[in-house]
Design an enzyme around this catalytic site. Structure first.
Site, mmCIF file in Angstrom:
data_model
loop_
_atom_site.group_PDB
_atom_site.id
_atom_site.type_symbol
_atom_site.label_atom_id
_atom_site.label_comp_id
_atom_site.label_asym_id
_atom_site.label_seq_id
_atom_site.Cartn_x
_atom_site.Cartn_y
_atom_site.Cartn_z
ATOM 1 N N SER A 1 2.984 2.623 -2.640
ATOM 2 C CA SER A 1 2.529 3.237 -1.383
ATOM 3 C C SER A 1 1.297 4.089 -1.638
ATOM 4 O O SER A 1 1.139 4.671 -2.722
ATOM 5 C CB SER A 1 3.661 4.118 -0.855
ATOM 6 O OG SER A 1 3.193 4.992 0.142
ATOM 7 N N LYS B 1 8.033 6.519 -5.850
ATOM 8 C CA LYS B 1 6.998 5.482 -6.026
ATOM 9 C C LYS B 1 6.179 5.779 -7.281
ATOM 10 O O LYS B 1 5.879 4.875 -8.065
ATOM 11 C CB LYS B 1 6.091 5.418 -4.788
ATOM 12 C CG LYS B 1 6.795 4.960 -3.523
ATOM 13 C CD LYS B 1 7.364 3.551 -3.659
ATOM 14 C CE LYS B 1 8.058 3.073 -2.410
ATOM 15 N NZ LYS B 1 8.861 1.865 -2.621
ATOM 16 N N TYR C 1 10.528 10.995 -1.776
ATOM 17 C CA TYR C 1 10.256 9.565 -1.552
ATOM 18 C C TYR C 1 9.005 9.144 -2.320
ATOM 19 O O TYR C 1 8.996 8.157 -3.060
ATOM 20 C CB TYR C 1 10.070 9.270 -0.051
ATOM 21 C CG TYR C 1 9.410 7.928 0.174
ATOM 22 C CD1 TYR C 1 10.103 6.751 -0.042
ATOM 23 C CD2 TYR C 1 8.051 7.844 0.539
ATOM 24 C CE1 TYR C 1 9.479 5.513 0.114
ATOM 25 C CE2 TYR C 1 7.434 6.621 0.693
ATOM 26 C CZ TYR C 1 8.148 5.454 0.478
ATOM 27 O OH TYR C 1 7.530 4.248 0.618
HETATM 28 P P1 NAD Z 1 12.908 -1.353 5.208
HETATM 29 O O1 NAD Z 1 13.832 -0.209 5.155
HETATM 30 O O2 NAD Z 1 12.735 -2.060 6.508
HETATM 31 O O3 NAD Z 1 13.304 -2.437 4.099
HETATM 32 C C1 NAD Z 1 13.907 -2.080 2.884
HETATM 33 C C2 NAD Z 1 15.148 -2.962 2.728
HETATM 34 O O4 NAD Z 1 15.776 -2.637 1.471
HETATM 35 C C3 NAD Z 1 16.188 -2.725 3.826
HETATM 36 O O5 NAD Z 1 16.542 -3.977 4.397
HETATM 37 C C4 NAD Z 1 17.376 -2.086 3.098
HETATM 38 O O6 NAD Z 1 18.610 -2.473 3.663
HETATM 39 C C5 NAD Z 1 17.191 -2.617 1.679
HETATM 40 N N1 NAD Z 1 17.741 -1.768 0.610
HETATM 41 C C6 NAD Z 1 17.556 -0.440 0.413
HETATM 42 N N2 NAD Z 1 18.220 -0.039 -0.689
HETATM 43 C C7 NAD Z 1 18.835 -1.131 -1.210
HETATM 44 C C8 NAD Z 1 19.672 -1.365 -2.341
HETATM 45 N N3 NAD Z 1 20.027 -0.376 -3.173
HETATM 46 N N4 NAD Z 1 20.129 -2.620 -2.564
HETATM 47 C C9 NAD Z 1 19.799 -3.640 -1.731
HETATM 48 N N5 NAD Z 1 19.010 -3.479 -0.648
HETATM 49 C C10 NAD Z 1 18.545 -2.236 -0.390
HETATM 50 O O7 NAD Z 1 11.479 -0.844 4.665
HETATM 51 P P2 NAD Z 1 10.052 -1.538 4.740
HETATM 52 O O8 NAD Z 1 9.227 -0.777 5.702
HETATM 53 O O9 NAD Z 1 10.197 -2.995 4.863
HETATM 54 O O10 NAD Z 1 9.524 -1.165 3.289
HETATM 55 C C11 NAD Z 1 9.702 -2.036 2.193
HETATM 56 C C12 NAD Z 1 9.184 -1.352 0.938
HETATM 57 O O11 NAD Z 1 7.818 -0.981 1.135
HETATM 58 C C13 NAD Z 1 9.921 -0.066 0.584
HETATM 59 O O12 NAD Z 1 10.042 0.021 -0.812
HETATM 60 C C14 NAD Z 1 9.002 1.014 1.106
HETATM 61 O O13 NAD Z 1 9.156 2.214 0.407
HETATM 62 C C15 NAD Z 1 7.648 0.399 0.863
HETATM 63 N N6 NAD Z 1 6.603 0.935 1.735
HETATM 64 C C16 NAD Z 1 6.795 0.936 3.081
HETATM 65 C C17 NAD Z 1 5.820 1.475 3.909
HETATM 66 C C18 NAD Z 1 6.023 1.538 5.398
HETATM 67 O O14 NAD Z 1 5.354 2.343 6.057
HETATM 68 N N7 NAD Z 1 6.898 0.734 5.985
HETATM 69 C C19 NAD Z 1 4.644 1.990 3.351
HETATM 70 C C20 NAD Z 1 4.480 1.951 1.971
HETATM 71 C C21 NAD Z 1 5.471 1.423 1.172
HETATM 72 C C1 WQD Z 2 0.535 8.595 11.269
HETATM 73 C C2 WQD Z 2 -0.187 9.628 12.105
HETATM 74 C C3 WQD Z 2 0.975 11.705 12.389
HETATM 75 C C4 WQD Z 2 4.264 10.262 14.825
HETATM 76 C C5 WQD Z 2 4.136 7.700 6.484
HETATM 77 C C6 WQD Z 2 4.623 8.106 5.117
HETATM 78 C C7 WQD Z 2 3.945 7.296 4.057
HETATM 79 C C8 WQD Z 2 4.048 5.798 4.337
HETATM 80 C C9 WQD Z 2 3.772 5.422 5.754
HETATM 81 C C10 WQD Z 2 5.713 4.782 2.941
HETATM 82 C C11 WQD Z 2 -0.093 11.039 11.531
HETATM 83 C C12 WQD Z 2 0.788 11.006 13.705
HETATM 84 C C13 WQD Z 2 3.114 10.331 14.061
HETATM 85 C C14 WQD Z 2 4.281 10.871 16.107
HETATM 86 C C15 WQD Z 2 1.987 11.539 15.776
HETATM 87 N N1 WQD Z 2 5.341 5.290 4.046
HETATM 88 N N2 WQD Z 2 2.007 10.958 14.532
HETATM 89 N N3 WQD Z 2 3.125 11.477 16.531
HETATM 90 O O1 WQD Z 2 2.472 10.018 7.871
HETATM 91 O O2 WQD Z 2 0.547 8.409 7.517
HETATM 92 O O3 WQD Z 2 2.726 7.893 6.546
HETATM 93 O O4 WQD Z 2 4.427 6.307 6.666
HETATM 94 O O5 WQD Z 2 5.231 4.810 1.866
HETATM 95 O O6 WQD Z 2 4.502 7.659 2.834
HETATM 96 O O7 WQD Z 2 4.341 9.492 4.942
HETATM 97 O O8 WQD Z 2 2.441 7.720 8.982
HETATM 98 O O9 WQD Z 2 3.089 6.840 11.178
HETATM 99 O O10 WQD Z 2 4.249 8.922 10.317
HETATM 100 O O11 WQD Z 2 1.859 9.066 11.013
HETATM 101 O O12 WQD Z 2 0.983 12.112 16.199
HETATM 102 O O13 WQD Z 2 5.284 10.849 16.826
HETATM 103 O O14 WQD Z 2 0.427 9.700 13.394
HETATM 104 O O15 WQD Z 2 0.807 13.083 12.536
HETATM 105 O O16 WQD Z 2 -1.313 11.669 11.756
HETATM 106 P P1 WQD Z 2 1.998 8.639 7.723
HETATM 107 P P2 WQD Z 2 3.016 8.112 10.410
#
Ligand code: NAD
Ligand code: WQD
Length: 340
Positions: free
Chosen positions: A124, A153, A149
């Site tokens: 991330s 990572k 969290y």
């Molecule tokens: P998500 O929660 O939709 O998907 C994660 C999946 O992993 C879920 O289906 C959950 O049931 C499963 N899971 C969690 N722990 C588990 C375990 N111990 N064993 C088996 N399954 C398990 O999340 P996502 O948004 O699809 O994110 C996927 C990956 O990408 C995550 O590692 C997340 O941290 C990373 N990521 C997400 C974002 C985002 O904003 N969505 C941003 C950066 C990184």
């Molecule tokens: C985006 C912008 C808020 C909600 C998060 C995690 C990051 C990554 C992705 C996994 C910000 C604003 C939000 C609302 C708002 N996940 N906002 N009203 O914070 O960039 O990232 O998700 O790795 O680790 O921190 O994303 O979508 O929460 O916010 O104004 O109700 O929207 O303040 O400026 P963020 P976000």
């Protein structure tokens, strides 16, 4: 190749499963459904017309994880599984460290034991911490985060770098996602947050569909063009394509572990996202300006040139594409996936 997709029922995993199947790969999904529903896999099967082997296990269980590798020939692993809510991780740090690290330990142990070399890991942009200059470059060091969290990572990346460096044949792509939004163009799969959404676009989508009254815009007094925060939103379909590109690149990769930013390189403000979503829906959406949210950085966006140069991957979709596709999914599934 046959790809084991951990977390394949989740938001990004499900879109990547479809992309892998579409490219002719076989897929095995492992997910404990702690943050997703089994119905996702039914939809993936009907969209792809293919049977998807599914293991409903918790990856922190090393024996069960190893068992899958004993029963199934696997060529590569894409590891999405993990807990991802920043606020919850502050409340429950131990649960986050245990789940997000133990699942990686289990997978990597099983991969080593069964001679599986190629791993793509979901990292991330949060690993850049609060001090990296913009745009975020993979050259930045040291990695850090401001919440448990994010530290999972940072730690996972370090574990994978160290293990890959000492395990012959192991290659790892560390994909640093920026802000994934959007949904599959079918409207059949998309993001389905449990409870009140923390993230901007899922929240706007629930306002648009009538599940929430209004969007709170967290701060309009940042040092940005319109005063609201800038983020690098990336369509989940572009992200899925990035995983395919990374998998194909692993065999050619020179380093044992290498990080890649997956972003567009552009910052879009909260108000610009809201306006794009309003265009997708066809009318204004209720919102109010609220105080800043603790921990938010004014702006984050990627330098995506390494992924373009080395993986041959580039994001193609606009913020309007992202909002149109999110809205198609949300309006067709106002309450997300059904339970059964
Ligand atoms: P998500 O929660 O939709 O998907 C994660 C999946 O992993 C879920 O289906 C959950 O049931 C499963 N899971 C969690 N722990 C588990 C375990 N111990 N064993 C088996 N399954 C398990 O999340 P996502 O948004 O699809 O994110 C996927 C990956 O990408 C995550 O590692 C997340 O941290 C990373 N990521 C997400 C974002 C985002 O904003 N969505 C941003 C950066 C990184
Ligand atoms: C985006 C912008 C808020 C909600 C998060 C995690 C990051 C990554 C992705 C996994 C910000 C604003 C939000 C609302 C708002 N996940 N906002 N009203 O914070 O960039 O990232 O998700 O790795 O680790 O921190 O994303 O979508 O929460 O916010 O104004 O109700 O929207 O303040 O400026 P963020 P976000």
């Amino acid at each position: 190749m046959r790809v084991l997709v951990s977390g394949g029922a989740g938001y990004i995993g499900s879109h990547t499963v479809l992309a892998l199947l579409g490219a002719g790969h076989d897929v095995v999904v492992v997910d404990d459904f702690s943050n997703s529903k089994p119905t996702v896999v039914n939809r993936l099967e009907s969209l792809s017309g293919k049977h998807i082997p599914l293991h409903g296990i918790d990856l922190t269980d090393r024996d069960k994880t190893d068992q899958i590798f004993s029963e199934t020939e696997v060529d590569a692993v894409v590891h999405f599984a993990g807990l991802k809510a920043v606020g919850e991780s502050v409340e429950k740090p131990l649960e986050y460290y245990e789940n997000n690290l133990d699942s990686t330990f289990s997978l990597v142990r099983a991969m080593r034991r069964h001679g599986v070399g190629n791993l793509v890991f979901s990292s991330s942009a949060t690993v850049y911490g609060p001090n990296a200059p913009l745009p975020y470059s993979e050259e930045w060091w040291p990695l850090e985060s401001s919440n448990p969290y994010g530290w999972t990572k940072v730690f996972n990346e370090q574990v994978l770098r160290d293990v890959a460096a000492t395990t012959p044949g192991m290659k790892v792509a560390l994909l640093r996602y920026f802000n994934p939004i959007g949904a599959h163009p079918s409207g059949q799969i998309g993001e389905d947050p449990s409870g009140i959404p923390n993230n901007l676009v899922p929240y706007i989508a629930q306002v648009a569909v009538g599940r929430r009254d209004l969007l709170k815009v967290y701060g309009d007094d940042y040092d940005t063009p319109d005063g609201t925060c800038l983020r690098d939103y990336i369509h989940v379909e572009d992200l899925a394509a990035g995983h395919l590109a990374a998998l194909e690149h692993l065999a050619r990769q020179e380093d044992s572990a290498r990080a890649y930013n997956l972003g567009t390189g552009q910052g879009t403000s909260v108000m610009e996202v809201l306006r794009a979503f309003e265009r997708a829906v066809g009318h204004d959406l209720p919102h109010e300006i609220a105080p800043r949210r603790a921990g938010d950085l004014p702006a984050t966006y990627a330098d995506p040139t390494r992924a373009e140069r080395e993986l041959g991957w580039k994001a193609t979709k606009t913020i309007d594409d992202m909002c149109v596709d999110t809205w198609r999914w949300q309006s067709a599934n106002p309450h997300g996936y059904p339970d059964a």
